[in-house]
Motif scaffolding. Structure first.
Motif, PDB file in Angstrom:
ATOM      1  N   GLY A  91      70.923 -99.158 124.663  1.00 29.12           N
ATOM      2  CA  GLY A  91      72.286 -99.089 125.209  1.00 29.12           C
ATOM      3  C   GLY A  91      73.334 -99.052 124.114  1.00 29.12           C
ATOM      4  N   PRO A  92      73.387-100.108 123.268  1.00 30.88           N
ATOM      5  CA  PRO A  92      74.426-100.106 122.232  1.00 30.88           C
ATOM      6  C   PRO A  92      74.291 -98.958 121.224  1.00 30.88           C
ATOM      7  CG  PRO A  92      73.128-102.153 122.169  1.00 30.88           C
ATOM      8  CD  PRO A  92      72.641-101.368 123.329  1.00 30.88           C
ATOM      9  N   VAL A  93      73.061 -98.665 120.792  1.00 27.24           N
ATOM     10  CA  VAL A  93      72.899 -97.649 119.738  1.00 27.24           C
ATOM     11  C   VAL A  93      73.259 -96.252 120.248  1.00 27.24           C
ATOM     12  CG1 VAL A  93      71.253 -96.499 118.199  1.00 27.24           C
ATOM     13  CG2 VAL A  93      71.207 -98.981 118.436  1.00 27.24           C
ATOM     14  N   ILE A  94      72.704 -95.902 121.411  1.00 24.47           N
ATOM     15  CA  ILE A  94      72.990 -94.551 121.920  1.00 24.47           C
ATOM     16  C   ILE A  94      74.477 -94.421 122.275  1.00 24.47           C
ATOM     17  CG2 ILE A  94      72.485 -92.878 123.771  1.00 24.47           C
ATOM     18  CD1 ILE A  94      70.243 -93.185 121.688  1.00 24.47           C
ATOM     19  N   THR A  95      75.062 -95.472 122.861  1.00 22.63           N
ATOM     20  CA  THR A  95      76.502 -95.427 123.150  1.00 22.63           C
ATOM     21  C   THR A  95      77.290 -95.257 121.845  1.00 22.63           C
ATOM     22  OG1 THR A  95      76.150 -96.875 125.039  1.00 22.63           O
ATOM     23  CG2 THR A  95      78.416 -96.653 124.293  1.00 22.63           C
ATOM     24  N   GLY A  96      76.911 -96.037 120.832  1.00 20.33           N
ATOM     25  CA  GLY A  96      77.580 -95.951 119.530  1.00 20.33           C
ATOM     26  C   GLY A  96      77.499 -94.550 118.948  1.00 20.33           C
ATOM     27  N   LEU A  97      76.309 -93.965 118.974  1.00 14.71           N
ATOM     28  CA  LEU A  97      76.117 -92.635 118.376  1.00 14.71           C
ATOM     29  C   LEU A  97      76.876 -91.551 119.160  1.00 14.71           C
ATOM     30  CD1 LEU A  97      72.331 -92.786 117.410  1.00 14.71           C
ATOM     31  CD2 LEU A  97      74.285 -92.922 115.880  1.00 14.71           C
ATOM     32  N   PHE A 184      64.693-111.890 131.763  1.00 14.56           N
ATOM     33  CA  PHE A 184      66.057-111.696 131.259  1.00 14.56           C
ATOM     34  C   PHE A 184      66.547-112.920 130.483  1.00 14.56           C
ATOM     35  CE2 PHE A 184      70.638-112.505 131.898  1.00 14.56           C
ATOM     36  CZ  PHE A 184      71.148-111.420 131.201  1.00 14.56           C
ATOM     37  N   LEU A 185      67.089-112.682 129.307  1.00 12.27           N
ATOM     38  CA  LEU A 185      67.742-113.742 128.535  1.00 12.27           C
ATOM     39  C   LEU A 185      69.186-113.314 128.268  1.00 12.27           C
ATOM     40  CD1 LEU A 185      65.039-114.445 125.803  1.00 12.27           C
ATOM     41  CD2 LEU A 185      65.650-115.953 127.688  1.00 12.27           C
ATOM     42  N   PRO A 186      70.160-114.204 128.521  1.00 14.44           N
ATOM     43  CA  PRO A 186      71.562-113.813 128.250  1.00 14.44           C
ATOM     44  C   PRO A 186      71.760-113.309 126.820  1.00 14.44           C
ATOM     45  CG  PRO A 186      71.485-115.897 129.412  1.00 14.44           C
ATOM     46  CD  PRO A 186      70.065-115.556 129.073  1.00 14.44           C
ATOM     47  N   LYS A 187      70.983-113.870 125.895  1.00 13.16           N
ATOM     48  CA  LYS A 187      71.086-113.467 124.493  1.00 13.16           C
ATOM     49  C   LYS A 187      70.846-111.963 124.311  1.00 13.16           C
ATOM     50  CE  LYS A 187      68.924-114.563 120.071  1.00 13.16           C
ATOM     51  NZ  LYS A 187      67.760-115.196 119.451  1.00 13.16           N
ATOM     52  N   ASP A 188      69.946-111.402 125.140  1.00 13.21           N
ATOM     53  CA  ASP A 188      69.656-109.967 125.035  1.00 13.21           C
ATOM     54  C   ASP A 188      70.918-109.159 125.308  1.00 13.21           C
ATOM     55  OD1 ASP A 188      67.089-110.799 124.703  1.00 13.21           O
ATOM     56  OD2 ASP A 188      66.442-110.301 126.754  1.00 13.21           O
ATOM     57  N   LEU A 189      71.607-109.540 126.391  1.00 13.52           N
ATOM     58  CA  LEU A 189      72.810-108.812 126.781  1.00 13.52           C
ATOM     59  C   LEU A 189      73.927-109.009 125.750  1.00 13.52           C
ATOM     60  CD1 LEU A 189      74.424-107.162 128.905  1.00 13.52           C
ATOM     61  CD2 LEU A 189      75.079-109.346 129.915  1.00 13.52           C
ATOM     62  N   PHE A 190      74.198-110.288 125.417  1.00 12.90           N
ATOM     63  CA  PHE A 190      75.328-110.557 124.522  1.00 12.90           C
ATOM     64  C   PHE A 190      75.063-110.079 123.094  1.00 12.90           C
ATOM     65  CE2 PHE A 190      76.098-113.610 128.015  1.00 12.90           C
ATOM     66  CZ  PHE A 190      77.304-113.065 128.443  1.00 12.90           C
ATOM     67  N   GLY A 191      73.793-110.166 122.674  1.00  9.43           N
ATOM     68  CA  GLY A 191      73.431-109.636 121.348  1.00  9.43           C
ATOM     69  C   GLY A 191      73.727-108.147 121.280  1.00  9.43           C
ATOM     70  N   GLY A 192      73.380-107.438 122.344  1.00  7.76           N
ATOM     71  CA  GLY A 192      73.651-105.990 122.403  1.00  7.76           C
ATOM     72  C   GLY A 192      75.136-105.695 122.390  1.00  7.76           C
ATOM     73  N   LEU A 193      75.905-106.551 123.070  1.00  5.93           N
ATOM     74  CA  LEU A 193      77.356-106.316 123.114  1.00  5.93           C
ATOM     75  C   LEU A 193      78.026-106.602 121.766  1.00  5.93           C
ATOM     76  CD1 LEU A 193      78.274-107.682 126.677  1.00  5.93           C
ATOM     77  CD2 LEU A 193      77.690-105.365 125.970  1.00  5.93           C
ATOM     78  N   ILE A 194      77.491-107.597 121.058  1.00  7.81           N
ATOM     79  CA  ILE A 194      78.019-107.866 119.701  1.00  7.81           C
ATOM     80  C   ILE A 194      77.772-106.640 118.814  1.00  7.81           C
ATOM     81  CG2 ILE A 194      77.651-109.263 117.602  1.00  7.81           C
ATOM     82  CD1 ILE A 194      77.131-111.661 119.540  1.00  7.81           C
ATOM     83  N   LYS A 195      76.560-106.095 118.938  1.00 11.02           N
ATOM     84  CA  LYS A 195      76.246-104.879 118.176  1.00 11.02           C
ATOM     85  C   LYS A 195      77.228-103.766 118.532  1.00 11.02           C
ATOM     86  CE  LYS A 195      71.179-104.774 117.744  1.00 11.02           C
ATOM     87  NZ  LYS A 195      70.068-103.931 118.183  1.00 11.02           N
ATOM     88  N   ALA A 196      77.468-103.602 119.835  1.00 14.44           N
ATOM     89  CA  ALA A 196      78.355-102.519 120.294  1.00 14.44           C
ATOM     90  C   ALA A 196      79.755-102.673 119.708  1.00 14.44           C
ATOM     91  CB  ALA A 196      78.422-102.509 121.815  1.00 14.44           C
ATOM     92  N   SER A 197      80.232-103.925 119.653  1.00 16.32           N
ATOM     93  CA  SER A 197      81.551-104.180 119.082  1.00 16.32           C
ATOM     94  C   SER A 197      81.596-103.752 117.609  1.00 16.32           C
ATOM     95  CB  SER A 197      81.855-105.672 119.180  1.00 16.32           C
ATOM     96  OG  SER A 197      83.030-105.870 119.878  1.00 16.32           O
ATOM     97  N   ALA A 198      80.524-104.122 116.887  1.00 17.68           N
ATOM     98  CA  ALA A 198      80.441-103.749 115.459  1.00 17.68           C
ATOM     99  C   ALA A 198      80.407-102.226 115.313  1.00 17.68           C
ATOM    100  CB  ALA A 198      79.204-104.382 114.836  1.00 17.68           C
ATOM    101  N   ASP A 240      72.626-101.624 112.877  1.00 15.54           N
ATOM    102  CA  ASP A 240      71.754-101.951 114.009  1.00 15.54           C
ATOM    103  C   ASP A 240      70.592-102.808 113.511  1.00 15.54           C
ATOM    104  OD1 ASP A 240      70.663-101.822 116.624  1.00 15.54           O
ATOM    105  OD2 ASP A 240      69.257-100.283 115.933  1.00 15.54           O
ATOM    106  N   TYR A 241      70.058-102.409 112.355  1.00 14.18           N
ATOM    107  CA  TYR A 241      68.949-103.174 111.777  1.00 14.18           C
ATOM    108  C   TYR A 241      69.442-104.554 111.320  1.00 14.18           C
ATOM    109  CZ  TYR A 241      65.656-104.905 108.370  1.00 14.18           C
ATOM    110  OH  TYR A 241      64.806-105.720 107.672  1.00 14.18           O
ATOM    111  N   LEU A 242      70.528-104.559 110.541  1.00 15.34           N
ATOM    112  CA  LEU A 242      71.022-105.832 109.987  1.00 15.34           C
ATOM    113  C   LEU A 242      71.397-106.820 111.088  1.00 15.34           C
ATOM    114  CD1 LEU A 242      73.303-104.511 107.086  1.00 15.34           C
ATOM    115  CD2 LEU A 242      71.034-105.542 106.897  1.00 15.34           C
TER     116      LEU A 242
END
Lengths: 249, 240
Positions: A91-97, A184-198, A240-242
């Motif tokens: 989600g975050p990576v493809i949206t970012g690209l 489902f873990l909330p961390k999965d969702l919020f971790g992805g959103l932090i990535k998206a923000s970056a 994304d890796y970092l």
């Protein structure tokens, strides 16, 4: 040797632009209207592209995950695999690209044209910082818009993955959603959103930076646009890796 | 007063070779020179858009070349600049273009801003265009809006980069007359760079002739005309 010097120079310029943008964050109040306008430009106008991309992303993820696990793993894990994969990574990576291609290039072309038509000089001579006037609204808007787009991308991708699983007979929607909810873990969702923000910061800053670096007329604008998209895409993959290591490692 | 001392600017080649000039208050100085002589580089360096390799520029005793950013901002509140291509912001309407510096640097009410924009547009004889975007204006109208933007906050010094270039003869003549009248009305210090001697003859109180990166002549128009230099005669061939 010259190529390394050039890379370090650009990296230095990029970091310096980021720093100057941070300094002008204190004047964010003056750019509220522009931020809202940019959220519309970056977020709302990217929606059709993001929805289309994420729909197919979800369907491909469901079909290919099912193909890989069907002989070894119970299909209840299909929903979990697709949902986690989409929220954490796809989600975050493809949206970012996708947004980097659409918005990063647009920002670079807009600011690049302003540069070659002396509009940036006009700002400076009026005592208005281009970092405050141009960078802040775009960077802040992208930082806000990308997580929003990612949430929509996640929902569309998981929903389409579920639909395609159901109608192709891989796993019915009850089994798919039970798997997705079970792990489902909330961390999965919020971790992805932090990535998206970056990624939002990266793609907008890249567009702004290369726009400001534009030289030599229309040819220069074209070059800046290409550089902005290539750099943003590479940095999105690097970060994304970092961030993956920091958040999920 | 603007004081320029030993200004040296090099790109891949030397553009300005240690030029010095004093610009007096309330004069209309025209910097004359052929294309590529460094006229635009000179005024852009004076307002701090280009960093010189050597030399010093001060505006009302505030150093543009070595001063603190806060000082430079203070100096820039006294500067208006009309770029060759007008440099209007494409995404803003005419009203927003002119109002931008007023909103940024002055605590004015909406009404005060509206009045100042209206007054500026009246001074450049252009009314009823507030809601238009730059793309909807002709070249001459864009120049007028750029002039209106430059005078809106009543700066002490206004710079004009090739004000008549790229315009048809009739519009160029109108802009020339407009600047002459404007200078008399607002009693500011006008500094224009051009290669148009017709314009220069009409408006200048003083000429600075830039040649090969140096000022070869600084003085009155009639003194300039009397100079027995072949290149100068070329300027007397009027373009309109």
């Amino acid at each position: 040797m010259r190529i390394f010097v050039s890379i370090f120079e650009e990296a230095g310029g990029f970091i310096s632009s980021f720093w100057k943008t941070l300094i002008y964050l204190k004047e964010i109040g003056k750019t509220r209207k522009d931020i809202v306008f940019q959220i519309n430009q970056i977020g709302v106008n990217s929606l059709p592209l993001v929805i289309f991309t994420s729909a197919f992303l979800g369907m491909v993820a469901a079909v290919q995950t099912a193909y890989q696990i069907r002989d070894y793993v119970p299909l209840i894990y299909l929903g979990a695999g697709v949902a986690k994969g989409v929220m954490i990574e796809l989600g975050p990576v493809i949206t970012g690209l996708v947004v980097a291609g659409r918005v990063g290039s647009g920002i670079a072309a807009e600011i690049g044209t302003m540069k070659v038509t002396e509009q940036i000089d006009a700002l400076e001579v009026m005592g208005i910082s281009p970092y405050r006037f141009l960078f802040i609204p775009r960077v802040v808007a992208a930082m806000i818009a990308l997580p929003m787009l990612t949430i929509i991308a996640d929902i569309v991708a998981i929903f389409c993955g579920m639909i395609i699983s159901h109608f192709t007979g891989i796993a019915n929607y009850i089994l798919f959603t039970r798997g997705a909810r079970l792990f489902f873990l909330p961390k999965d969702l919020f971790g992805g959103l932090i990535k998206a923000s970056a990624f939002g910061i990266i793609l907008s800053l890249s567009g702004c930076f290369y726009g400001m670096e534009t030289k030599r007329g229309a040819q220069g604008v074209g070059l800046s646009t290409t550089k902005a998209v290539v750099t943003a895409s590479l940095l999105i993959l690097l970060f994304d890796y970092l961030l993956g290591v920091i958040i999920f490692g | 007063m603007i004081r320029v001392r030993d200004l040296e600017v090099n790109f891949d080649f030397p553009v300005l070779k240690g030029v010095s000039l004093d610009i007096e208050d309330e004069e209309f100085l025209v910097i004359l020179g052929k294309s590529g002589s460094g006229k635009t580089v000179f005024i852009k360096t004076v307002v701090g858009l280009i960093r010189p390799n050597r030399g010093e520029v001060s505006i009302d005793d505030i150093s543009v070349t070595n001063g603190e950013p806060k000082e430079l901002l203070k100096a820039r509140k006294n500067i208006g600049f009309v770029f060759q291509g007008a440099a209007l912001f494409d995404s803003l309407t005419v009203f927003e273009n002119i109002a931008l510096p007023l909103r940024e640097h002055f605590s004015l009410t909406k009404k005060e801003i509206k009045d100042k924009v209206k007054k500026s547009l009246e001074l450049v004889e252009l009314e009823g265009v507030e809601k238009l975007y730059p793309a909807q204006l002709s070249g001459g109208m864009k120049k007028r809006v750029a002039i209106a933007r430059a005078i809106a906050y009543e700066p002490k010094y206004i710079f004009f980069d090739e004000p008549t270039t790229g315009l048809d003869p009739e519009t160029a003549l109108k802009i020339t007359k407009l600047l002459k009248d404007l200078w008399k009305k607002i009693k500011g210090t006008f500094i224009a760079v051009t290669h148009d001697f017709g314009f220069t003859e009409e408006v200048a109180t003083r000429i600075a002739w830039l040649k090969g990166g140096r000022f070869e002549f600084v003085g009155k128009v009639n003194e300039f005309k009397k100079l027995d230099v072949k290149e100068i005669q070329a300027y007397f061939v009027k373009t309109f």
